[in-house]
Write a protein that holds these residues in place. Structure first.
Motif: not given
Length: 222
Positions: A36-38, A147-150, A157-159
């Motif tokens: 959701e955040a991403l 894609l590298s920025g994503l 966000v995961v961390s």
């Protein structure tokens, strides 16, 4: 007791694999917060980065905005949101989105600016409109960097999504927060291991996405 003993004890306990506090449930919650955040960060960062990069304007403003976003303390922003608006998912989403937008926004802009101008000029010379130039010429060439920025935003966000546990929500942060409160270091280590494993899985997902979406010619050129 060493680290590997804690890991083995945590994952070897069948009670950790079922129920509302089980690993599958906490993983699903953590993944939900992350996606959701991403998604929200991508909805903000990608269009702005694509348009400003295409026209080559606003680079300095984006850099200042990204620097300001990175300077904001995530946990401090969470506390401020909670004091202002109480407990809830929105209080977690705002800090996570603020954390993820800068790498997506700046990397997308730089990716667009790094595209070889020759095919872009040729496309315009053939009469292609700006939208077609953007999406059919520039975007495919810039996709690896985008894609590298994503990927960078997703890893952050995961961390950091563990902060959801501080405001009574779920996710893998529950193991860390509850484990520290209960002095159950087996649970703390298990939760941290799951977060690390999820970050590695995120890297693998983006590697696969790049293999599937980036053309072979662009990969060879990169």
């Amino acid at each position: 007791m060493n680290l590997f003993h804690f890991i083995n004890a945590f994952f070897g306990d069948g009670a950790h694999w079922s129920g509302y506090d089980g690993i599958p449930t906490r993983l699903a919650e953590h993944l939900g917060y992350t996606l959701e955040a991403l998604a929200l960060a991508a909805l903000i960062g990608l269009p702005v980065g694509l348009v400003t990069g295409h026209y080559g304007r606003g680079g300095n403003a984006l850099s200042l905005l990204a620097t300001a976003g990175r300077a904001l303390p995530t946990f401090g922003l969470l506390v401020m949101m909670t004091l202002l608006y109480g407990f809830g998912l929105v209080n977690v989403m705002v800090p996570l989105v603020v954390l993820a937008v800068p790498p997506i926004l700046v990397t997308t802009y730089e990716a667009m600016r790094s595209v070889d101008p020759s095919p872009v000029d040729a496309a315009r010379g053939m009469g292609m409109g700006e939208a077609h130039v953007l999406f059919q010429v520039e975007l495919p060439a810039a996709l690896p960097l985008i894609l590298s920025g994503l990927r960078s935003g997703a890893i952050q966000v995961v961390s950091t999504a563990t902060i959801a546990a501080y405001v009574g929500l779920g996710g893998l942060g529950r193991y860390i927060i509850d484990g520290l409160y209960q002095r159950d270091y087996e649970k703390v280590v298990g939760g941290a291991t799951l977060v690390a494993a999820m970050a590695l899985a995120t890297l693998a997902v983006f590697w696969l996405a790049a293999r599937l979406t980036v053309s072979a010619g662009v990969r060879r050129g990169g």
